[in-house]
Design a protein around this motif. Structure first.
Motif, PDB file in Angstrom:
ATOM      1  N   MET A   1      67.772  51.812  45.854  1.00  0.00           N
ATOM      2  CA  MET A   1      68.043  52.785  44.766  1.00  0.00           C
ATOM      3  C   MET A   1      66.942  53.840  44.750  1.00  0.00           C
ATOM      4  O   MET A   1      65.778  53.535  44.931  1.00  0.00           O
ATOM      5  N   TYR A   3      65.907  57.995  43.018  1.00  0.00           N
ATOM      6  CA  TYR A   3      66.212  59.009  42.003  1.00  0.00           C
ATOM      7  C   TYR A   3      65.803  60.373  42.523  1.00  0.00           C
ATOM      8  O   TYR A   3      64.677  60.549  42.974  1.00  0.00           O
ATOM      9  N   SER A   4      66.737  61.315  42.433  1.00  0.00           N
ATOM     10  CA  SER A   4      66.500  62.631  43.024  1.00  0.00           C
ATOM     11  C   SER A   4      66.509  63.737  41.985  1.00  0.00           C
ATOM     12  O   SER A   4      67.254  63.671  41.001  1.00  0.00           O
ATOM     13  N   TYR A   5      65.668  64.722  42.233  1.00  0.00           N
ATOM     14  CA  TYR A   5      65.578  65.863  41.339  1.00  0.00           C
ATOM     15  C   TYR A   5      65.508  67.137  42.163  1.00  0.00           C
ATOM     16  O   TYR A   5      65.056  67.113  43.303  1.00  0.00           O
ATOM     17  N   HIS A   9      58.843  66.029  40.384  1.00  0.00           N
ATOM     18  CA  HIS A   9      58.464  65.509  39.066  1.00  0.00           C
ATOM     19  C   HIS A   9      57.208  64.667  39.213  1.00  0.00           C
ATOM     20  O   HIS A   9      57.115  63.868  40.138  1.00  0.00           O
ATOM     21  N   ILE A  51      61.757  55.148  31.524  1.00  0.00           N
ATOM     22  CA  ILE A  51      62.524  56.380  31.309  1.00  0.00           C
ATOM     23  C   ILE A  51      63.218  56.371  29.938  1.00  0.00           C
ATOM     24  O   ILE A  51      63.567  57.417  29.404  1.00  0.00           O
TER      25      ILE A  51
ATOM     26  N   TYR B   3      64.019  66.182  45.631  1.00  0.00           N
ATOM     27  CA  TYR B   3      62.849  65.301  45.642  1.00  0.00           C
ATOM     28  C   TYR B   3      63.253  63.936  45.125  1.00  0.00           C
ATOM     29  O   TYR B   3      63.850  63.828  44.056  1.00  0.00           O
ATOM     30  N   SER B   4      62.919  62.907  45.892  1.00  0.00           N
ATOM     31  CA  SER B   4      63.379  61.557  45.568  1.00  0.00           C
ATOM     32  C   SER B   4      62.218  60.612  45.270  1.00  0.00           C
ATOM     33  O   SER B   4      61.146  60.703  45.871  1.00  0.00           O
ATOM     34  N   TYR B   5      62.473  59.722  44.346  1.00  0.00           N
ATOM     35  CA  TYR B   5      61.470  58.725  43.968  1.00  0.00           C
ATOM     36  C   TYR B   5      62.153  57.373  43.834  1.00  0.00           C
ATOM     37  O   TYR B   5      63.351  57.282  43.567  1.00  0.00           O
ATOM     38  N   ASP B   6      61.353  56.294  43.966  1.00  0.00           N
ATOM     39  CA  ASP B   6      61.907  54.945  43.888  1.00  0.00           C
ATOM     40  C   ASP B   6      62.299  54.548  42.472  1.00  0.00           C
ATOM     41  O   ASP B   6      63.045  53.603  42.272  1.00  0.00           O
ATOM     42  N   TYR B   7      61.704  55.214  41.517  1.00  0.00           N
ATOM     43  CA  TYR B   7      62.078  54.916  40.129  1.00  0.00           C
ATOM     44  C   TYR B   7      62.135  56.243  39.386  1.00  0.00           C
ATOM     45  O   TYR B   7      61.566  57.239  39.834  1.00  0.00           O
ATOM     46  N   PRO B   8      62.821  56.282  38.254  1.00  0.00           N
ATOM     47  CA  PRO B   8      63.035  57.570  37.592  1.00  0.00           C
ATOM     48  C   PRO B   8      61.743  58.191  37.069  1.00  0.00           C
ATOM     49  O   PRO B   8      60.871  57.498  36.577  1.00  0.00           O
ATOM     50  N   HIS B   9      61.617  59.494  37.206  1.00  0.00           N
ATOM     51  CA  HIS B   9      60.453  60.244  36.719  1.00  0.00           C
ATOM     52  C   HIS B   9      60.902  61.190  35.618  1.00  0.00           C
ATOM     53  O   HIS B   9      61.928  61.857  35.765  1.00  0.00           O
ATOM     54  N   PRO B  10      60.131  61.298  34.568  1.00  0.00           N
ATOM     55  CA  PRO B  10      60.447  62.303  33.554  1.00  0.00           C
ATOM     56  C   PRO B  10      60.006  63.681  34.049  1.00  0.00           C
ATOM     57  O   PRO B  10      59.189  63.793  34.956  1.00  0.00           O
ATOM     58  N   ALA B  11      60.547  64.711  33.430  1.00  0.00           N
ATOM     59  CA  ALA B  11      60.007  66.051  33.650  1.00  0.00           C
ATOM     60  C   ALA B  11      58.840  66.245  32.693  1.00  0.00           C
ATOM     61  O   ALA B  11      58.805  65.638  31.623  1.00  0.00           O
ATOM     62  N   VAL B  12      57.875  67.061  33.094  1.00  0.00           N
ATOM     63  CA  VAL B  12      56.730  67.330  32.226  1.00  0.00           C
ATOM     64  C   VAL B  12      56.594  68.827  32.037  1.00  0.00           C
ATOM     65  O   VAL B  12      56.583  69.590  32.998  1.00  0.00           O
ATOM     66  N   GLU B  89      67.439  66.011  30.137  1.00  0.00           N
ATOM     67  CA  GLU B  89      66.843  64.881  30.850  1.00  0.00           C
ATOM     68  C   GLU B  89      65.607  64.477  30.069  1.00  0.00           C
ATOM     69  O   GLU B  89      65.253  65.108  29.078  1.00  0.00           O
ATOM     70  N   ARG B  90      64.961  63.441  30.486  1.00  0.00           N
ATOM     71  CA  ARG B  90      63.745  63.017  29.808  1.00  0.00           C
ATOM     72  C   ARG B  90      62.661  64.053  30.067  1.00  0.00           C
ATOM     73  O   ARG B  90      62.274  64.280  31.221  1.00  0.00           O
TER      74      ARG B  90
END
Lengths: 222, 222
Positions: A1, A3-5, A9, A51, B3-12, B89-90
């Motif tokens: 799994m 998560y893409s943006y 981020h 999150i 841009y992808s991450y293994d877990y969800p990232h919030p925006a800042v 989004e967060r």
DNA sequence: TCAAAAGTGTTTGCTATACACCCATGA
DNA sequence: TCATGGGTGTATAGCAAACACTTTTGA
């Protein structure tokens, strides 16, 4: 799994400076890091913000996991976001500090469990990341607030003597306080009340026990 | 690109409360939102933190874009991270506040450009997101700091009279202050000095012009 | 009876506040 | 000469700081 943006981020963590009074010293809780980077070094407890979790909830979760306490004083300190503060990826951390009454500690932090320890603010080890700076700012804030609020009451157990309260002030301020002036000032705030009980220990006059009238309230002075 | 991450990232993001004194009022800069959500509503200037940009730099960039000023007083206020504060989004926002001298404003903000405006803190429109709360906390902080620091000097142009400085205090505190006591207190701080110049305007005695001795220094009082 | 900490008021100095009149100017 | 804001000192009250002895107990 994964998560893409559409644009990069940062990761967001909370770190928490947990203060308590133990062994007649102002102490903070530190964790020995089990992983890289800074593996084996001491660091503030903390972790990634979920999150679906508010910032303060994240900090409270860390606090509960490390000390077993809830419902203690917790305040946001500052947010640290230097680009290179974590070598892995961009990590922004929202730092909190908590004040824990000395009698409330449990489990991990109470025992001298492996990898967790209380350190006097005067005898800190090397700290990972920018945690020395965070801890320093938390300490400064605590000292400053002592002067214009009743924040120190948050360190007290449910019932306590004026002498022990005075000692807490002296430890944090690093200076002796006049007994009569101290009592006059504290009692004039009307934030603590006599329980009617006494504490007798040792060959001397028993001390009256007081309690905080409204624990959730940090009164501002002057 | 993504841009992808293994877990969800919030925006800042950073949001910035820009205060100034104009037209004998304490004012803040607001932007009319051009896009959803809250399209058409007023909001604090702000934007996403770039991945290679420190938090404070992000805030300064926003400030420069909106007002054309740099090198003004900027302080981190608080970080807001309620899960649902942005419907898209967060989004976690690190709020700052800035104090801008009334004579330094340029371009966008100085003109009454479309979609940008100065509002009296007493006559604010509805604000998008949780910006009303952010603005409220910034205002509280400013009022509190007036009492124990020389932060108000940050509103002054390079040269100013004691009367105009007093007026700034009165506007922020929302109460009149005694002229003699005010001058005594301000001068005793040794943070401003007589320029030797005078300002003459109107049918009355000319006023001495003062300047802040060290502009970068916010002295703490008492 | 002794040692140890608890408890208790008064004096003094400093800081904050209240308060009113003369000064310099432009019209 | 008059209207306007600029500039100045003193008296008082309230708060913070300094300071020392009596009380109660357990051993």
């Amino acid at each position: 799994m994964s998560y893409s943006y559409d644009y990069p981020h940062p990761a967001v963590t909370t770190d928490i400076v947990i203060f308590t009074i133990r062994q007649d010293e102002l102490m903070v809780l530190l964790i020995k890091r089990a992983n890289e980077p800074f593996k084996g070094e001491w660091a503030l407890p903390g972790g990634f913000v979920q999150i679906d979790e508010d910032l303060e909830n994240g900090a409270r979760r860390e606090l509960l996991e490390e000390t077993g306490v809830k419902d203690v004083y917790l305040e946001q300190l500052y947010t640290y976001g230097a680009v290179d503060r974590d070598p892995r990826e961009r990590v922004i951390t929202v730092a909190y500090y908590a004040l824990v009454p000395s009698d409330k500690m449990e489990i991990r932090a109470a025992s001298d469990a492996e990898g967790v320890g209380w350190f006097s603010v005067d005898k800190l080890p090397e700290l990972a990341f920018d945690h020395a700076r965070i801890l320093g700012m938390a300490h400064e804030r605590l000292v400053a607030k002592l002067d214009y609020s009743t924040i120190a009451f948050q360190f007290m157990p449910d019932e306590f003597t004026l002498s022990t309260l005075q000692r807490v002030y002296e430890l944090i301020l690093r200076e002796e306080v006049d007994k009569r002036n101290f009592r006059k000032k504290i009692l004039s705030l009307k934030q603590i009340e006599d329980t009617g009980k006494e504490q007798r220990e040792g060959p001397h006059r028993p001390a009256k026990l007081y309690r905080v009238i409204d624990r959730s309230r940090i009164a501002f002075i002057k």
